[in-house]
Scaffold this motif. Structure first.
Motif, short mmCIF file in Angstrom:
data_model
loop_
_atom_site.label_atom_id
_atom_site.label_comp_id
_atom_site.label_asym_id
_atom_site.label_seq_id
_atom_site.Cartn_x
_atom_site.Cartn_y
_atom_site.Cartn_z
N TRP A 418 0.85 -1.19 0.00
CA TRP A 418 0.00 0.00 0.00
C TRP A 418 0.88 1.23 0.00
O TRP A 418 2.02 1.20 0.42
N LYS A 419 0.32 2.33 -0.49
CA LYS A 419 1.05 3.60 -0.52
C LYS A 419 0.10 4.78 -0.38
O LYS A 419 -1.05 4.74 -0.84
N TYR A 420 0.64 5.82 0.24
CA TYR A 420 -0.03 7.12 0.29
C TYR A 420 0.75 8.05 -0.64
O TYR A 420 1.93 8.31 -0.42
N TYR A 421 0.09 8.51 -1.71
CA TYR A 421 0.71 9.39 -2.69
C TYR A 421 0.20 10.83 -2.45
O TYR A 421 -0.97 11.12 -2.71
N GLY A 422 1.07 11.69 -1.96
CA GLY A 422 0.67 13.07 -1.66
C GLY A 422 1.26 14.06 -2.64
O GLY A 422 2.46 14.02 -2.96
N GLY A 423 0.44 14.97 -3.13
CA GLY A 423 0.90 16.00 -4.04
C GLY A 423 1.97 16.87 -3.40
O GLY A 423 1.80 17.35 -2.27
N VAL A 477 -3.43 -1.12 -2.36
CA VAL A 477 -4.23 -0.01 -1.83
C VAL A 477 -3.45 1.28 -1.98
O VAL A 477 -2.28 1.36 -1.57
N SER A 478 -4.09 2.30 -2.57
CA SER A 478 -3.44 3.58 -2.82
C SER A 478 -4.33 4.73 -2.40
O SER A 478 -5.54 4.72 -2.67
N TYR A 479 -3.72 5.71 -1.75
CA TYR A 479 -4.36 6.99 -1.47
C TYR A 479 -3.74 8.02 -2.40
O TYR A 479 -2.51 8.08 -2.51
N ALA A 480 -4.56 8.85 -3.05
CA ALA A 480 -4.05 9.89 -3.93
C ALA A 480 -4.61 11.23 -3.49
O ALA A 480 -5.81 11.49 -3.61
N LYS A 481 -3.74 12.10 -2.96
CA LYS A 481 -4.15 13.40 -2.46
C LYS A 481 -3.43 14.49 -3.24
O LYS A 481 -2.19 14.58 -3.21
N PRO A 482 -4.16 15.35 -3.95
CA PRO A 482 -3.51 16.46 -4.66
C PRO A 482 -2.96 17.49 -3.68
O PRO A 482 -3.38 17.55 -2.52
N ASP A 483 -2.04 18.29 -4.15
CA ASP A 483 -1.52 19.36 -3.30
C ASP A 483 -2.54 20.50 -3.22
O ASP A 483 -3.59 20.48 -3.88
N GLY A 484 -2.22 21.50 -2.40
CA GLY A 484 -3.17 22.56 -2.11
C GLY A 484 -3.52 23.45 -3.27
O GLY A 484 -4.51 24.19 -3.21
N ALA A 485 -2.75 23.41 -4.35
CA ALA A 485 -3.06 24.24 -5.50
C ALA A 485 -4.12 23.61 -6.39
O ALA A 485 -4.77 24.31 -7.17
N MET A 486 -4.29 22.28 -6.30
CA MET A 486 -5.19 21.60 -7.24
C MET A 486 -6.19 20.67 -6.56
O MET A 486 -6.77 19.81 -7.19
N ASP A 487 -6.42 20.88 -5.26
CA ASP A 487 -7.32 19.98 -4.54
C ASP A 487 -8.78 20.40 -4.60
O ASP A 487 -9.65 19.72 -4.06
N GLY A 488 -9.08 21.54 -5.24
CA GLY A 488 -10.47 21.99 -5.37
C GLY A 488 -10.97 22.79 -4.18
O GLY A 488 -12.15 23.17 -4.15
#
Length: 635
Positions: A418-423, A477-488
């Protein structure tokens, strides 16, 4: 979090970075290939890879207010189907169901209150004018001056960072881009129009625990409760709370009617999520797990529970008295909070703000365990996690490390990758222009005592996810979180930026056809951001759940434009992972122990076995027996 994100504009002004330094700081790590075994691990469904993409701060009605299902056999609960608004965004015959009221007299003897009866409130004549909230120019425009821009988006979408500014000379006062901004009727209004495009930066609104409890106005009495709404939440104090909790008498509120804004899919807004809903499975009964903001709601994605203040070794301790929240109103005010701090002890009814919530929960038509352990203090606002992204202790004031088991721990115990991928994870802490927009409060694993040991195997940048998708090396299992400029997130981002982020991941996943055949992608947001939603709310403990948020399952097993009405929240993702990979439960108190909902034929949205939370298996069609508790053993 809002102040941190608005600082983006200042950060992006520091463009004196060499191309070589930027490339080094954003370089992609080489993978060790350990995740290649994900396809060979036994699962309860054909899904061998799951990704959850998490945007920011949009309620279901805020995005899907006017959505119409592609199939006539499907139905959706939204402002359009309830005849609250028409397809053109104007009020419809049931607009009064979403009316907003102001509280005119104290309902609780001058103490904090979570509900108000008709004798204590009156209908707004017009909605408090939605304001600009400090928004002016495009806060992320400086990204366009960086070599390669932000690597979290494809080159074709980088232009979005430079569009969407207000074009106005001011950043305070009513947002005159909104049609009839000063004379809006007291209910939901369409945000977009002739001078407000979908691609626009707009103001944020309050989304914290005590404020949101007041906004949804829940009570068990004849004015609040109906058969369709047995928990009695009316959602009718949205604007009242935003204009009173922080405003002194005679002062000018700055966080006003924007909480009632919605986009209009009938007129082209939210095009990508609409296309996903048309083609795949969407839930119109998925909720933010707690009443509150990004930090507490993101924690649930890892723990199906809430973290607490402790000694850093798993033992609860008492935080400094100066950090205890007190939402009781100041003298001579109706709702100006006394002290907006960090922590509350919900096991003690004598603590400020606690008794009204406990009294309400005790009157529900089903039994609720508060999950407020004695002497434990839980966070009412966003507080930094124990560790920095680099695995060093966070500065003073952070949440001390917790020893609670996370879903990552259960996966690791069974050698499931599993991995957490953070922008912008790769550049966090480097001092380069994109440093500071990685979302540390969004990563539930940074709250754990063992986070530093997790980093090498499990923490990555979203650029690494792109490579894993292309190369067929996606973990289970993967988490994908965009950074603060593109998270909506309102004010600091736009939702079309998040749509571009999600579209890129989905297209990359579908481009690897062999891997795609066993992949599922969930698209959601952390929480509703304080925006109005008309859906039913089911309290399952002291902390929530809260209003509905979007949730779409994109997979070869979720095609057809189906809409599920099973009650879910972020703990449902934890339950999905546990069930699919045979993991067991996190703890005796975590929400993954709650049963899957059973629906009433007359009301699919209210479980007959409350409290109950789904496991998201209802969003897929594996075979005719796919909803059995034990699943099937696919190899």
């Amino acid at each position: 979090m809002q102040k941190q994100k608005i600082a983006l504009a200042r950060r992006f002004g520091l463009l004196g970075v060499s191309l070589a330094a930027l490339a080094l700081s954003q370089g992609v790590r080489a993978e060790d290939g350990s995740q290649n075994g994900a396809d060979r691990i036994k699962t309860a469904s054909p899904i061998k890879h799951v990704i959850i993409i998490i945007g920011e701060n949009r309620s279901f009605d805020h995005l899907f207010a006017t959505y119409m299902p592609k199939s006539r056999d499907e139905r959706v609960l939204n402002l359009l189907s309830e005849h609250i608004v028409k397809a053109d965004g104007t009020p419809d015959e049931n607009f009064d169901r979403a009316h907003q009221f102001q509280v005119t007299s104290a309902p609780n003897g001058g103490k904090y209150f979570i509900s108000a009866g008709s004798a204590n409130k009156s209908l707004y004549s017009t909605l408090p004018a939605p304001d600009l909230g400090g928004v002016k120019n495009s806060p992320a425009a400086g990204i366009l001056g960086l070599p390669g821009g932000d690597p979290g988006l494809p080159a074709a979408d980088q232009f979005l960072f430079g569009t969407g500014g207000t074009g106005l000379p001011n950043s305070v006062g009513p947002d005159i881009r909104i049609t009839n901004v000063n004379t809006l009727p007291p209910g939901p209004f369409q945000l977009t129009g002739p001078t407000m495009p979908y691609d626009a930066y707009t103001a944020d609104t309050i989304h914290q625990f005590f404020q949101m409890y007041q906004q949804v106005d829940c009570a068990i009495d004849k004015e609040h409760v109906t058969r369709r709404n047995p928990t009695g939440c009316l959602h009718d104090l949205q604007s009242f709370v935003t204009t009173t909790y922080s405003t002194a008498p005679g002062g000018t509120p700055h966080d006003t009617g924007q909480t009632m804004a919605f986009f209009n899919m009938q007129q082209g807004d939210i095009p990508f999520l609409k296309s996903l809903a048309d083609e795949y499975t969407m839930s119109d009964n998925y909720h933010q797990p707690v009443l509150g903001g990004t930090g507490p709601d993101s924690v649930a994605l890892g723990f199906a529970d809430q973290v607490f203040f402790g000694d850093g070794h798993g033992n609860a301790t008492t935080p400094p008295a100066s950090s205890i929240y007190n939402p009781d109103p100041l003298p001579n005010t109706l709702n100006q909070y006394t002290s907006r701090k960090q922590w509350f002890n919900c096991s003690d009814p004598t603590q400020p703000g606690i008794k009204p919530i406990l009294d309400y929960l005790g009157k529900l038509p089903y039994t609720v365990q508060t999950k407020c352990d004695p002497g434990h203090y839980y966070n009412a606002v966003n507080i930094k996690p124990a560790w920095t992204p680099q695995g060093t202790p966070s500065p003073a004031g952070a949440i001390p490390p917790v020893t609670m088991a996370s879903i990552g721990d259960l996966l690791s115990a069974k050698n499931i990758p599993w991995k957490y991928y953070g922008g912008s994870y790769n550049v966090s802490g480097t001092g380069t222009p994109l440093d500071g927009i990685y979302c540390n409060i969004c990563n539930p694993f940074e709250y754990q005592l063992n986070y530093p040991a997790m980093r090498a195997d499990h923490m990555r940048d979203v650029t690494d996810l792109f490579n894993d998708l292309k190369n067929g090396t996606l973990p289970a299992v993967s988490y994908a979180k965009p950074d603060g400029a593109m998270d909506g997130h309102p004010a600091s981002s736009k939702f079309d930026l998040f749509e571009a982020f999600a579209r890129n991941i989905i297209e990359l996943a579908q481009g690897n056809k062999e891997q795609w055949e066993s992949t599922a992608i969930f698209v959601t947001v952390d929480e509703g951001g304080g925006f109005y939603d008309s859906g039913f709310i089911q309290p399952v403990d002291f902390f929530g759940t809260g209003p509905r948020i979007p949730m779409i399952a994109v997979s070869p097993f979720s095609r057809g434009g189906h809409i599920t009405h099973v009650y879910g929240e972020h703990s449902s993702f934890v339950k999905f992972v546990e069930r699919n990979w045979y993991l067991g439960k996190l703890s005796a108190r975590s929400r993954d122990n709650l049963p899957n909902p059973r629906a009433d034929d007359d009301n699919a949205y209210v479980p007959v076995n409350m409290p109950a939370i789904g496991d998201l298996f209802d969003m897929f069609d594996f075979d005719k027996d796919h909803d059995r508790d034990d699943g099937r053993n696919f190899r």
